[in-house]
Design an enzyme around this catalytic site. Structure first.
Site, short mmCIF file in Angstrom:
data_model
loop_
_atom_site.label_atom_id
_atom_site.label_comp_id
_atom_site.label_asym_id
_atom_site.label_seq_id
_atom_site.Cartn_x
_atom_site.Cartn_y
_atom_site.Cartn_z
N GLU A 38 -5.60 -1.95 -9.44
CA GLU A 38 -6.15 -2.90 -8.47
C GLU A 38 -6.16 -4.32 -9.03
O GLU A 38 -7.11 -5.07 -8.87
CB GLU A 38 -7.56 -2.47 -8.02
N GLN A 64 -4.77 -6.95 -8.13
CA GLN A 64 -4.87 -8.05 -7.19
C GLN A 64 -6.28 -8.64 -7.15
O GLN A 64 -6.47 -9.79 -6.77
CB GLN A 64 -4.43 -7.62 -5.78
N MET A 70 0.83 -1.20 0.00
CA MET A 70 0.00 0.00 0.00
C MET A 70 0.87 1.26 0.00
O MET A 70 1.97 1.26 0.53
CB MET A 70 -0.89 0.02 1.25
N ASN A 71 0.34 2.30 -0.59
CA ASN A 71 0.93 3.64 -0.56
C ASN A 71 2.30 3.75 -1.22
O ASN A 71 3.14 4.54 -0.79
CB ASN A 71 1.00 4.15 0.89
N ALA A 72 2.52 2.97 -2.25
CA ALA A 72 3.78 3.04 -2.98
C ALA A 72 3.68 3.90 -4.24
O ALA A 72 4.69 4.17 -4.88
CB ALA A 72 4.26 1.64 -3.35
N CYS A 110 9.15 1.37 5.03
CA CYS A 110 8.64 1.14 6.37
C CYS A 110 9.02 2.36 7.23
O CYS A 110 9.90 3.14 6.85
CB CYS A 110 9.27 -0.14 6.93
N CYS A 123 10.88 2.36 9.61
CA CYS A 123 12.29 2.24 10.01
C CYS A 123 13.24 2.64 8.88
O CYS A 123 14.44 2.73 9.09
CB CYS A 123 12.59 0.81 10.46
#
Length: 192
Positions: A88, A90, A11-13, A145, A147
């Site tokens: 979409e 997927q 998500m959100n890429a 992420c 991190c």
């Protein structure tokens, strides 16, 4: 030479943004594109592909019952299409991915699919699994992420921000529902 492409990420890429940019690039050169998105995801509006950065475009929609080869063939009978772009992806069925492969091979039209690779439980979506098996070219779209490492997984959260560890594979949502994480932080979220 026409090919079946699968652009995948979490998500959100920016998958929808890249799809819209690709369509713009074709149109800028005087070529037509055919945009298709899943009917069940209408966050941007019915029959619309939208990006979090505020751009969007009208699109045809598909359900799991649609014959995408027939849909693409009918569109090509009406006008010259230089590329089919599917958002979409997927949510495609395995049978629909085979229909797309047939359209690439028999109708000689490139098809670019954009979608998630895995769900919030770390499982492949059926459409993504078939695209990973059949696509001529695959490209990972990267996001990060919290991190700073590459995010490859996504967690689903409830309205209180708690990680959801079960439920239906499909639940439409955005930043309020899903968070992209690296594998390590995804594992830690599920272990707690």
């Amino acid at each position: 030479m026409a090919k079946l492409y699968f652009h995948y990420s979490t998500m959100n890429a920016g998958k929808s943004t890249l799809l819209l940019q690709a369509s713009h690039n074709y149109k800028e050169r005087g070529m037509s594109t055919y945009l298709i998105t899943a009917q069940l995801d209408n966050r941007a509006g019915e029959g619309k592909i939208g990006s979090r950065i505020g751009i969007g475009a009208a699109a045809d929609t598909f359900t799991g019952d649609d014959d995408l080869f027939a849909k693409i063939q009918a569109k090509l009978n009406l006008e010259k299409i230089s590329c089919v772009l599917i958002d979409e992806a997927q949510f495609l069925t395995s049978q629909q991915v085979w229909q797309l492969a047939k359209a690439v091979d028999d109708l000689v039209v490139p098809i670019m699919c954009y979608g998630l690779r895995v769900d919030f439980l770390g499982n492949l979506f059926p459409g993504s699994a078939s695209l990973l098996a059949l696509a001529d070219e695959m490209r990972e779209i990267r996001t990060i992420c919290h991190c700073g490492k590459k995010a490859t997984m996504v967690v689903r959260q409830d309205e209180d921000g708690n990680v959801v560890k079960g439920g239906d594979q499909i639940q439409i949502g955005g930043n309020e529902t899903y968070v992209s994480l690296c594998r390590r932080h995804w594992r830690e979220a599920f272990e707690n």
